[in-house]
Design a protein around this motif. Structure first.
Motif, PDB file in Angstrom:
ATOM      1  N   SER A   1     -23.540  24.524  12.503  1.00 53.50           N
ATOM      2  CA  SER A   1     -24.416  23.714  11.663  1.00 53.50           C
ATOM      3  C   SER A   1     -23.622  22.962  10.593  1.00 53.50           C
ATOM      4  O   SER A   1     -23.893  21.788  10.310  1.00 53.50           O
ATOM      5  CB  SER A   1     -25.469  24.614  10.997  1.00 53.50           C
ATOM      6  OG  SER A   1     -26.225  23.901  10.053  1.00 53.50           O
ATOM      7  N   THR A   2     -22.619  23.631  10.011  1.00 55.28           N
ATOM      8  CA  THR A   2     -21.791  22.981   8.991  1.00 55.28           C
ATOM      9  C   THR A   2     -21.099  21.747   9.546  1.00 55.28           C
ATOM     10  O   THR A   2     -21.138  20.665   8.943  1.00 55.28           O
ATOM     11  CB  THR A   2     -20.731  23.970   8.451  1.00 55.28           C
ATOM     12  OG1 THR A   2     -21.390  25.066   7.823  1.00 55.28           O
ATOM     13  CG2 THR A   2     -19.822  23.285   7.449  1.00 55.28           C
ATOM     14  N   GLY A   3     -20.465  21.895  10.705  1.00 54.54           N
ATOM     15  CA  GLY A   3     -19.770  20.768  11.319  1.00 54.54           C
ATOM     16  C   GLY A   3     -20.707  19.618  11.650  1.00 54.54           C
ATOM     17  O   GLY A   3     -20.425  18.451  11.352  1.00 54.54           O
ATOM     18  N   LEU A   4     -21.834  19.925  12.274  1.00 50.60           N
ATOM     19  CA  LEU A   4     -22.793  18.884  12.653  1.00 50.60           C
ATOM     20  C   LEU A   4     -23.343  18.145  11.436  1.00 50.60           C
ATOM     21  O   LEU A   4     -23.504  16.917  11.458  1.00 50.60           O
ATOM     22  CB  LEU A   4     -23.956  19.510  13.444  1.00 50.60           C
ATOM     23  CG  LEU A   4     -23.628  20.019  14.852  1.00 50.60           C
ATOM     24  CD1 LEU A   4     -24.845  20.719  15.469  1.00 50.60           C
ATOM     25  CD2 LEU A   4     -23.171  18.873  15.755  1.00 50.60           C
ATOM     26  N   CYS A   5     -23.624  18.891  10.371  1.00 45.85           N
ATOM     27  CA  CYS A   5     -24.209  18.265   9.181  1.00 45.85           C
ATOM     28  C   CYS A   5     -23.195  17.427   8.408  1.00 45.85           C
ATOM     29  O   CYS A   5     -23.558  16.412   7.809  1.00 45.85           O
ATOM     30  CB  CYS A   5     -24.822  19.327   8.274  1.00 45.85           C
ATOM     31  SG  CYS A   5     -26.301  20.096   8.971  1.00 45.85           S
ATOM     32  N   ILE A   6     -21.920  17.829   8.422  1.00 49.80           N
ATOM     33  CA  ILE A   6     -20.889  16.990   7.818  1.00 49.80           C
ATOM     34  C   ILE A   6     -20.765  15.679   8.582  1.00 49.80           C
ATOM     35  O   ILE A   6     -20.685  14.594   7.997  1.00 49.80           O
ATOM     36  CB  ILE A   6     -19.540  17.736   7.773  1.00 49.80           C
ATOM     37  CG1 ILE A   6     -19.609  18.869   6.744  1.00 49.80           C
ATOM     38  CG2 ILE A   6     -18.398  16.780   7.431  1.00 49.80           C
ATOM     39  CD1 ILE A   6     -18.365  19.737   6.691  1.00 49.80           C
ATOM     40  N   PHE A   7     -20.791  15.765   9.917  1.00 49.22           N
ATOM     41  CA  PHE A   7     -20.807  14.552  10.731  1.00 49.22           C
ATOM     42  C   PHE A   7     -22.015  13.681  10.378  1.00 49.22           C
ATOM     43  O   PHE A   7     -21.914  12.469  10.225  1.00 49.22           O
ATOM     44  CB  PHE A   7     -20.864  14.902  12.219  1.00 49.22           C
ATOM     45  CG  PHE A   7     -19.569  15.402  12.790  1.00 49.22           C
ATOM     46  CD1 PHE A   7     -18.364  15.216  12.131  1.00 49.22           C
ATOM     47  CD2 PHE A   7     -19.547  16.062  14.004  1.00 49.22           C
ATOM     48  CE1 PHE A   7     -17.177  15.683  12.657  1.00 49.22           C
ATOM     49  CE2 PHE A   7     -18.363  16.534  14.550  1.00 49.22           C
ATOM     50  CZ  PHE A   7     -17.178  16.340  13.872  1.00 49.22           C
TER      51      PHE A   7
ATOM     52  N   PHE B   1     -28.574  15.727   5.101  1.00 45.81           N
ATOM     53  CA  PHE B   1     -27.461  16.317   5.857  1.00 45.81           C
ATOM     54  C   PHE B   1     -26.507  17.087   4.935  1.00 45.81           C
ATOM     55  O   PHE B   1     -26.028  18.172   5.278  1.00 45.81           O
ATOM     56  CB  PHE B   1     -26.690  15.232   6.617  1.00 45.81           C
ATOM     57  CG  PHE B   1     -27.277  14.890   7.959  1.00 45.81           C
ATOM     58  CD1 PHE B   1     -27.459  15.869   8.925  1.00 45.81           C
ATOM     59  CD2 PHE B   1     -27.643  13.584   8.260  1.00 45.81           C
ATOM     60  CE1 PHE B   1     -27.999  15.550  10.175  1.00 45.81           C
ATOM     61  CE2 PHE B   1     -28.188  13.255   9.501  1.00 45.81           C
ATOM     62  CZ  PHE B   1     -28.368  14.242  10.459  1.00 45.81           C
ATOM     63  N   ILE B   2     -26.224  16.508   3.763  1.00 42.50           N
ATOM     64  CA  ILE B   2     -25.354  17.207   2.806  1.00 42.50           C
ATOM     65  C   ILE B   2     -25.988  18.524   2.391  1.00 42.50           C
ATOM     66  O   ILE B   2     -25.320  19.563   2.292  1.00 42.50           O
ATOM     67  CB  ILE B   2     -25.096  16.322   1.570  1.00 42.50           C
ATOM     68  CG1 ILE B   2     -24.232  15.115   1.949  1.00 42.50           C
ATOM     69  CG2 ILE B   2     -24.398  17.129   0.472  1.00 42.50           C
ATOM     70  CD1 ILE B   2     -24.083  14.090   0.831  1.00 42.50           C
ATOM     71  N   THR B   3     -27.297  18.511   2.156  1.00 37.40           N
ATOM     72  CA  THR B   3     -28.021  19.717   1.755  1.00 37.40           C
ATOM     73  C   THR B   3     -27.918  20.796   2.829  1.00 37.40           C
ATOM     74  O   THR B   3     -27.645  21.973   2.531  1.00 37.40           O
ATOM     75  CB  THR B   3     -29.500  19.400   1.480  1.00 37.40           C
ATOM     76  OG1 THR B   3     -29.580  18.441   0.415  1.00 37.40           O
ATOM     77  CG2 THR B   3     -30.281  20.649   1.096  1.00 37.40           C
ATOM     78  N   LEU B   4     -28.106  20.415   4.080  1.00 43.02           N
ATOM     79  CA  LEU B   4     -28.016  21.381   5.179  1.00 43.02           C
ATOM     80  C   LEU B   4     -26.593  21.907   5.349  1.00 43.02           C
ATOM     81  O   LEU B   4     -26.387  23.085   5.657  1.00 43.02           O
ATOM     82  CB  LEU B   4     -28.504  20.737   6.476  1.00 43.02           C
ATOM     83  CG  LEU B   4     -30.000  20.405   6.529  1.00 43.02           C
ATOM     84  CD1 LEU B   4     -30.340  19.628   7.798  1.00 43.02           C
ATOM     85  CD2 LEU B   4     -30.836  21.677   6.451  1.00 43.02           C
ATOM     86  N   ALA B   5     -25.594  21.038   5.124  1.00 43.59           N
ATOM     87  CA  ALA B   5     -24.196  21.484   5.204  1.00 43.59           C
ATOM     88  C   ALA B   5     -23.906  22.508   4.117  1.00 43.59           C
ATOM     89  O   ALA B   5     -23.278  23.541   4.371  1.00 43.59           O
ATOM     90  CB  ALA B   5     -23.257  20.285   5.068  1.00 43.59           C
ATOM     91  N   VAL B   6     -24.366  22.236   2.895  1.00 41.82           N
ATOM     92  CA  VAL B   6     -24.153  23.163   1.788  1.00 41.82           C
ATOM     93  C   VAL B   6     -24.836  24.505   2.061  1.00 41.82           C
ATOM     94  O   VAL B   6     -24.256  25.576   1.849  1.00 41.82           O
ATOM     95  CB  VAL B   6     -24.658  22.554   0.464  1.00 41.82           C
ATOM     96  CG1 VAL B   6     -24.703  23.602  -0.639  1.00 41.82           C
ATOM     97  CG2 VAL B   6     -23.760  21.393   0.040  1.00 41.82           C
ATOM     98  N   CYS B   7     -26.079  24.458   2.547  1.00 42.69           N
ATOM     99  CA  CYS B   7     -26.794  25.694   2.879  1.00 42.69           C
ATOM    100  C   CYS B   7     -26.050  26.504   3.926  1.00 42.69           C
ATOM    101  O   CYS B   7     -25.983  27.739   3.845  1.00 42.69           O
ATOM    102  CB  CYS B   7     -28.202  25.368   3.393  1.00 42.69           C
ATOM    103  SG  CYS B   7     -29.340  24.758   2.132  1.00 42.69           S
ATOM    104  N   SER B   8     -25.454  25.811   4.883  1.00 38.36           N
ATOM    105  CA  SER B   8     -24.746  26.490   5.965  1.00 38.36           C
ATOM    106  C   SER B   8     -23.459  27.135   5.488  1.00 38.36           C
ATOM    107  O   SER B   8     -23.221  28.334   5.700  1.00 38.36           O
ATOM    108  CB  SER B   8     -24.454  25.497   7.100  1.00 38.36           C
ATOM    109  OG  SER B   8     -25.652  24.985   7.654  1.00 38.36           O
ATOM    110  N   PHE B   9     -22.589  26.350   4.821  1.00 37.31           N
ATOM    111  CA  PHE B   9     -21.290  26.935   4.470  1.00 37.31           C
ATOM    112  C   PHE B   9     -21.395  27.952   3.332  1.00 37.31           C
ATOM    113  O   PHE B   9     -20.589  28.878   3.247  1.00 37.31           O
ATOM    114  CB  PHE B   9     -20.213  25.879   4.214  1.00 37.31           C
ATOM    115  CG  PHE B   9     -20.359  24.985   3.015  1.00 37.31           C
ATOM    116  CD1 PHE B   9     -20.413  25.481   1.726  1.00 37.31           C
ATOM    117  CD2 PHE B   9     -20.363  23.591   3.184  1.00 37.31           C
ATOM    118  CE1 PHE B   9     -20.494  24.647   0.623  1.00 37.31           C
ATOM    119  CE2 PHE B   9     -20.451  22.742   2.089  1.00 37.31           C
ATOM    120  CZ  PHE B   9     -20.512  23.281   0.803  1.00 37.31           C
TER     121      PHE B   9
END
Length: 449
Positions: free
Chosen positions: A330-336, A353-361
């Motif tokens: 999820s982190t990789g996909l959301c950074i993309f 997308f940034i929000t989802l990346a932050v939640c993931s990592f």
């Protein structure tokens, strides 16, 4: 071993132990969270000063990237020695010392004169802060059994989103206030005040932290005995599964395996964090200040809930492995996704997308640390955890330099190419996290899979 494991499971379910863990949580975790809140704030507030430092002091994008990353060189060099010193003198004194000295250095950023002083102070900040994070990880591993540890790590990790949730608007607000004071710049006020907060937190830590359950006056004798017995039982199991001594830990294949995983994680964390204010400003067309600070706080607000509830749910080995794998994906996909949205002028989607990346990592960290703390103990823990954190944190050195280099190489005006590059390594970490099914730790036998 079966009888020992069964006895351990019975002990983990005892009312006295549950009461001891409950009391220790409320007694210790607030201070540890506060320490890391100010640490993460002083580590990343440089993102709010990037444009101002360039305008006021002539610090180029390349020098900023080097300065942002060189923090982790100083951090890496002194991490293991700091951890060993903490083991020798105790967390109470050493964590307080770390906070006070890094706070002084952070406040000195108000007096930066150019590229050389900026880079030198960033290196020195890494030197003085070295040992804080792994020291707290070791401290928690001495206080909380494996069954409860991911939840405690998750509570501790709440410091990151709290730091950005509170710190982003605070940093932006201090810049706005400071710009109105004759003779100073807003970024100088921001650095000085936020550095002073770390000094105050360090002094408080000296009076509030306790070196181990045996010295905890807030526990009853029964609670103290139950917690001490549980940690002794787990310590015995960790010695059967892991290396013994400093050099054995540093040469352990399992330690290096988790070092690579943590390196990939830090690439994602700092690739996003160092540039989040600028990325939000670019997405929204706003100048970095209070408004951008509020918007930059949104991902961290949602990260608080994701980190806590996922950490609470990850109470078994299988759950940790599956969640860790998918959170890296999820982190990789959301950074993309954030890079794509920025390049195509879609600010709302970019922030999502940034929000989802932050939640993931954010949610990965507590899970990742549950693995090495399940097989490392004593000086091996000091060296192994220090090695994982120090070399893993070099991802914070690589991330800004890699991002800047890729953008310059491909002449990426939107900065999307650099962000794409940072999104690759989480997928490697996902494969490695899934591969942890090959590892068996004796302490994990106390968990109900």
């Amino acid at each position: 071993m079966t009888n020992l494991t069964n006895t351990g499971k019975e002990l983990l379910e005892s009312p006295a132990l549950k009461s001891a863990v409950h009391k220790a949580t409320f007694r210790l975790m607030p201070m540890l969270v506060i320490l890391y809140v100010v640490a993460f704030l002083d580590r990343t507030n440089v993102g709010f000063a990037e444009a101002a430092l360039e305008a006021d002091k002539g610090i180029s994008a390349g020098a900023y990237a080097l300065g942002a990353g060189i923090f982790f060189i100083g951090y890496a060099i002194f991490e293991i020695p700091s951890n060993l010193m903490l083991k020798k003198v105790g967390a109470k004194i050493w964590l307080a010392r770390i906070a006070i000295t890094w706070g002084i250095v952070s406040a000195c950023f108000a007096f930066v004169q150019g590229e050389q002083s900026f880079i030198a102070l960033r290196f020195l900040l890494g030197v003085t802060e070295a040992g804080l994070f792994p020291g707290i990880i070791m401290y928690l591993a001495e206080w909380f059994p494996n069954k409860h540890r991911v939840k405690m790590f998750a509570i501790f990790y709440l410091a990151q989103p709290f730091s950005q949730l509170i710190g982003s608007p605070m940093s932006g607000g201090l810049i706005n206030i400071g710009d109105k004071i004759p003779g100073v710049h807003g970024w100088q006020v921001m650095f000085f005040i936020e550095g002073l907060l770390a000094v105050i937190a360090g002094i408080a830590a000296f009076f509030l932290l306790i070196n181990g359950p045996a010295k905890a006056k807030f526990l009853s004798q029964e609670e103290k005995e139950a917690l001490t017995a549980a940690m002794a039982q787990e310590d015995t199991l960790r010695k059967e599964s892991g290396p013994s001594g400093v050099w054995a830990a540093m040469s352990s294949g399992k330690v290096w395996y988790f070092t690579v995983i943590y390196f990939c994680l830090q690439i994602a964390v700092y690739g996003v964090t160092f540039y989040l204010p600028q990325q939000v400003a670019q997405l929204t067309g706003q100048k970095v200040g209070f408004t951008v600070g509020l918007l930059a706080a949104v991902p961290w607000f949602f990260g608080i809930f994701a980190c806590y509830f996922i950490g609470k749910y990850a109470s078994t080995v299988i759950r940790r492995r599956v969640l860790g794998t998918w959170l890296f994906v999820s982190t990789g996909l959301c950074i993309f996704g954030s890079a794509w949205a920025g390049a195509n002028g879609l600010p709302v989607l970019g922030i999502i997308f940034i929000t989802l990346a932050v939640c993931s990592f954010l949610s990965i960290g507590p899970i990742a640390w549950s693995y090495p703390t399940a097989f490392l103990t004593g000086t091996a823990a000091a060296a192994g955890i220090g090695l994982i954190n120090s070399l893993g944190n070099l991802g914070g050195f690589v991330a800004p330099i890699l991002r800047t280099s890729i953008n310059e190489t491909f002449s990426s005006a939107s900065g999307a190419m650099g962000i794409y590059a940072l999104g690759v390594l989480p997928f490697l970490a996902a494969l490695m996290m899934w591969g942890t099914r090959r590892f068996k730790n004796k302490a994990d036998e106390l968990l109900d899979d």
